[in-house]
Design a protein around this motif. Structure first.
Motif, PDB file in Angstrom:
ATOM      1  N   UNK A   1      37.126  53.895  35.349  1.00  0.00           N
ATOM      2  CA  UNK A   1      35.844  54.588  35.161  1.00  0.00           C
ATOM      3  C   UNK A   1      34.833  54.143  36.213  1.00  0.00           C
ATOM      4  N   UNK A   2      34.822  52.844  36.504  1.00  0.00           N
ATOM      5  CA  UNK A   2      33.893  52.349  37.529  1.00  0.00           C
ATOM      6  C   UNK A   2      34.232  52.924  38.901  1.00  0.00           C
ATOM      7  N   UNK A   3      35.512  53.044  39.244  1.00  0.00           N
ATOM      8  CA  UNK A   3      35.897  53.654  40.521  1.00  0.00           C
ATOM      9  C   UNK A   3      35.482  55.119  40.582  1.00  0.00           C
ATOM     10  N   UNK A   4      35.560  55.809  39.464  1.00  0.00           N
ATOM     11  CA  UNK A   4      35.181  57.231  39.447  1.00  0.00           C
ATOM     12  C   UNK A   4      33.689  57.395  39.705  1.00  0.00           C
ATOM     13  N   UNK A   5      32.858  56.577  39.044  1.00  0.00           N
ATOM     14  CA  UNK A   5      31.416  56.768  39.144  1.00  0.00           C
ATOM     15  C   UNK A   5      30.769  55.996  40.297  1.00  0.00           C
TER      16      UNK A   5
ATOM     17  N   UNK B   1      32.025  50.877  44.580  1.00  0.00           N
ATOM     18  CA  UNK B   1      31.779  49.446  44.817  1.00  0.00           C
ATOM     19  C   UNK B   1      31.795  48.630  43.513  1.00  0.00           C
ATOM     20  N   UNK B   2      31.316  49.218  42.436  1.00  0.00           N
ATOM     21  CA  UNK B   2      31.338  48.527  41.142  1.00  0.00           C
ATOM     22  C   UNK B   2      32.782  48.376  40.673  1.00  0.00           C
ATOM     23  N   UNK B   3      33.575  49.408  40.841  1.00  0.00           N
ATOM     24  CA  UNK B   3      34.989  49.324  40.477  1.00  0.00           C
ATOM     25  C   UNK B   3      35.718  48.274  41.281  1.00  0.00           C
ATOM     26  N   UNK B   4      35.399  48.190  42.566  1.00  0.00           N
ATOM     27  CA  UNK B   4      36.002  47.183  43.420  1.00  0.00           C
ATOM     28  C   UNK B   4      35.584  45.776  42.983  1.00  0.00           C
ATOM     29  N   UNK B   5      34.328  45.628  42.608  1.00  0.00           N
ATOM     30  CA  UNK B   5      33.839  44.325  42.142  1.00  0.00           C
ATOM     31  C   UNK B   5      34.535  43.928  40.833  1.00  0.00           C
ATOM     32  N   UNK B   6      34.701  44.865  39.921  1.00  0.00           N
ATOM     33  CA  UNK B   6      35.377  44.561  38.657  1.00  0.00           C
ATOM     34  C   UNK B   6      36.843  44.226  38.908  1.00  0.00           C
ATOM     35  N   UNK B   7      37.485  44.959  39.812  1.00  0.00           N
ATOM     36  CA  UNK B   7      38.881  44.666  40.141  1.00  0.00           C
ATOM     37  C   UNK B   7      39.013  43.270  40.754  1.00  0.00           C
ATOM     38  N   UNK B   8      38.100  42.920  41.650  1.00  0.00           N
ATOM     39  CA  UNK B   8      38.124  41.583  42.241  1.00  0.00           C
ATOM     40  C   UNK B   8      37.914  40.516  41.170  1.00  0.00           C
ATOM     41  N   UNK B   9      37.007  40.768  40.249  1.00  0.00           N
ATOM     42  CA  UNK B   9      36.774  39.817  39.153  1.00  0.00           C
ATOM     43  C   UNK B   9      38.014  39.668  38.282  1.00  0.00           C
ATOM     44  N   UNK B  10      38.691  40.785  38.006  1.00  0.00           N
ATOM     45  CA  UNK B  10      39.904  40.725  37.182  1.00  0.00           C
ATOM     46  C   UNK B  10      40.992  39.907  37.865  1.00  0.00           C
ATOM     47  N   UNK B  11      41.148  40.080  39.162  1.00  0.00           N
ATOM     48  CA  UNK B  11      42.173  39.322  39.892  1.00  0.00           C
ATOM     49  C   UNK B  11      41.772  37.852  39.978  1.00  0.00           C
ATOM     50  N   UNK B  12      40.501  37.590  40.266  1.00  0.00           N
ATOM     51  CA  UNK B  12      40.023  36.215  40.405  1.00  0.00           C
ATOM     52  C   UNK B  12      40.120  35.451  39.091  1.00  0.00           C
ATOM     53  N   UNK B  13      39.824  36.101  37.965  1.00  0.00           N
ATOM     54  CA  UNK B  13      39.837  35.424  36.666  1.00  0.00           C
ATOM     55  C   UNK B  13      41.209  35.483  35.999  1.00  0.00           C
ATOM     56  N   UNK B  14      42.194  36.037  36.686  1.00  0.00           N
ATOM     57  CA  UNK B  14      43.569  36.150  36.198  1.00  0.00           C
ATOM     58  C   UNK B  14      43.691  37.044  34.958  1.00  0.00           C
ATOM     59  N   UNK B  15      42.751  37.953  34.795  1.00  0.00           N
ATOM     60  CA  UNK B  15      42.854  38.916  33.694  1.00  0.00           C
ATOM     61  C   UNK B  15      43.817  40.050  34.049  1.00  0.00           C
ATOM     62  N   UNK B  16      44.039  40.260  35.334  1.00  0.00           N
ATOM     63  CA  UNK B  16      44.909  41.349  35.774  1.00  0.00           C
ATOM     64  C   UNK B  16      46.377  41.017  35.526  1.00  0.00           C
ATOM     65  N   UNK B  17      46.782  39.803  35.853  1.00  0.00           N
ATOM     66  CA  UNK B  17      48.199  39.459  35.789  1.00  0.00           C
ATOM     67  C   UNK B  17      48.539  38.493  34.664  1.00  0.00           C
ATOM     68  N   UNK B  18      47.552  37.948  33.996  1.00  0.00           N
ATOM     69  CA  UNK B  18      47.805  37.000  32.916  1.00  0.00           C
ATOM     70  C   UNK B  18      47.307  37.561  31.605  1.00  0.00           C
ATOM     71  N   UNK B  19      47.099  36.661  30.660  1.00  0.00           N
ATOM     72  CA  UNK B  19      46.557  37.069  29.371  1.00  0.00           C
ATOM     73  C   UNK B  19      45.066  36.817  29.377  1.00  0.00           C
ATOM     74  N   UNK B  20      44.377  37.457  28.471  1.00  0.00           N
ATOM     75  CA  UNK B  20      42.941  37.268  28.373  1.00  0.00           C
ATOM     76  C   UNK B  20      42.641  35.882  27.820  1.00  0.00           C
TER      77      UNK B  20
END
Length: 143
Positions: A39-43, A46-65
């Protein structure tokens, strides 16, 4: 009490809402994070990119919450009361024994059900073969 104590700055800073949003998304799982990124990428890309970077940095993308990682406290710690620790250890051992016996009981039930289904299949197969031989008597004499 002053009104300053009730402002967002006094309760955790101006970006406290971001932390609350992250906890809210963690509670809903990885798909909520992915939907947020899409949704952030659609609207606003840059916000979507920031959220994606945060997800990768905090390991929410590839790990568990983080909520799921810290859900169960360590049971090997001492509470400081030896009587309670002995009671807890005895209760946990009893529960583990009951779980093991229940799982073996379920395995026996599954095996019995599988055996009954297999026996029924073999009976149906034998009955079908017998009915086929009864309907076609020339096939049994030709052999």
């Amino acid at each position: 009490m002053s009104t300053y104590a009730q402002t967002p700055f006094a309760t955790g800073g101006p970006l406290r809402w971001l932390e609350r949003a992250a906890h809210w998304l963690d509670a809903r799982g990885k798909f909520a994070w992915i939907a947020t990124v899409v949704i952030a990428f659609i609207f606003a890309w840059p916000v979507g990119l920031a959220i994606l970077a945060y997800m990768i940095w905090s390991k929410r993308m590839f790990g568990t919450c983080t909520k799921r990682r810290t859900a169960a406290p360590s049971m090997s710690r001492s509470s400081g009361n030896s009587a309670f620790d002995a009671y807890r250890d005895e209760t946990l051992k009893r529960l583990q024994d009951e779980q093991a016996s229940f799982e073996s009981f379920l395995d026996q039930l599954r095996k019995a059900k599988d055996q009954a289904e297999f026996d029924q299949f073999m009976q149906d197969r034998a009955k079908a073969a017998q009915d086929e031989r009864a309907q076609d008597p020339s096939a049994s004499t030709a052999s």
